[in-house]
Design a protein around this motif. Structure first.
Motif, short mmCIF file in Angstrom:
data_model
loop_
_atom_site.label_atom_id
_atom_site.label_comp_id
_atom_site.label_asym_id
_atom_site.label_seq_id
_atom_site.Cartn_x
_atom_site.Cartn_y
_atom_site.Cartn_z
N MET A 1 42.55 57.76 51.60
CA MET A 1 43.42 58.40 52.66
C MET A 1 43.79 57.18 53.72
N THR A 2 42.96 56.77 54.75
CA THR A 2 43.38 55.64 55.17
C THR A 2 42.79 54.15 54.97
N HIS A 3 41.72 54.10 54.35
CA HIS A 3 41.72 53.22 54.02
C HIS A 3 41.02 52.24 54.95
N LEU A 4 39.82 53.01 55.56
CA LEU A 4 38.47 52.59 56.48
C LEU A 4 38.02 51.96 56.16
N ASN A 5 37.48 50.83 55.76
CA ASN A 5 36.63 50.17 55.84
C ASN A 5 35.31 49.34 56.57
N SER A 6 33.92 49.07 56.23
CA SER A 6 32.88 48.68 57.38
C SER A 6 33.29 47.73 58.27
N HIS A 7 35.23 46.80 57.87
CA HIS A 7 35.06 45.77 59.55
C HIS A 7 35.99 46.67 60.22
N ASP A 8 36.07 48.06 59.97
CA ASP A 8 36.77 48.46 61.56
C ASP A 8 35.64 49.06 61.77
N SER B 1 38.04 45.10 70.06
CA SER B 1 38.75 45.08 69.07
C SER B 1 38.82 46.24 68.55
N VAL B 2 39.11 47.61 68.68
CA VAL B 2 39.20 48.77 68.28
C VAL B 2 40.11 48.49 67.29
N THR B 3 40.03 48.62 65.96
CA THR B 3 41.24 48.48 64.97
C THR B 3 41.91 50.24 64.36
N VAL B 4 41.05 51.43 64.17
CA VAL B 4 41.67 52.30 64.44
C VAL B 4 41.25 53.95 65.65
N VAL C 1 34.52 57.12 59.40
CA VAL C 1 34.15 56.31 59.94
C VAL C 1 32.74 55.85 59.22
N ALA C 2 31.67 57.07 59.55
CA ALA C 2 30.35 56.45 58.78
C ALA C 2 29.78 56.09 58.22
#
Length: 179
Positions: free
Chosen positions: A1-8, A55-58, A29-30
């Motif tokens: 959906m939002t393409h979250l990943n472990s770097h976010d 350095s928040v990305t989302v 996020v989890a």
């Protein structure tokens, strides 16, 4: 959906007792293995400081949060350096606010619609589909959305009625309240 990943890194300033804060943000996020920066309550200056310091990305928020961030006289580091995604829900996002925020911070804001009873998303804009600013996107996978009249008949385009949702994510009913 939002393409979250472990770097976010996601700023969580929404209440976690609500489905938007808990399911849309914290659980997503989890599940992605990302990191969370928690604020006990939203304050525009504290949010901006946390987003730039970590350095928040989302960022997920309701429109009033985006408005407060836009109106903040911020003299600190530029949020546009790290922020890559905004998610809006909870109320209609004014198109002027969406465009101003996206332009200032170089980020895409994806809008959605849902309620606790849909666990909690029913429709959402996606990266891989044409986004219409001011809309709440399309039905998520496995979900049907329509508009019905008072007699329970589905209505056509541009007709006024009640939003109805059917899908695997919709709760079965309220405890001891079959009506």
């Amino acid at each position: 959906m939002t393409h979250l990943n472990s770097h976010d890194v996601s700023l969580i300033a929404l209440p976690l007792f609500h489905s938007f804060g808990q399911s849309v943000q914290m659980n997503a996020v989890a599940a992605s293995g990302g990191s969370m920066v928690l604020l006990p309550r939203f304050d525009a200056e504290a949010a901006m400081r946390a987003m730039t310091d970590h350095s928040v990305t989302v960022f997920c928020g309701v429109p009033t949060m985006y408005i407060a961030l836009l109106n903040l006289d911020w003299q600190g580091p530029d949020l546009a350096v790290s922020l890559r995604l905004g998610v809006s829900g909870g109320a209609a996002m004014p198109v002027a606010v969406l465009r101003a925020f996206e332009q200032r911070y170089g980020v895409v804001i994806l809008e959605g619609y849902g309620l606790s009873e849909t666990s909690p998303v029913a429709t959402f804009n996606h990266f891989d589909t044409k986004r219409v600013p001011g809309s709440v996107g399309v039905a998520i996978a496995g979900t049907e959305v329509g508009i019905m009249d008072e007699q329970g008949q589905l209505l056509g385009t541009d007709e006024v009625g009640e939003i109805v949702v059917r899908g695997h994510n919709v709760m079965k009913g309220y405890w001891h309240k079959p009506e």
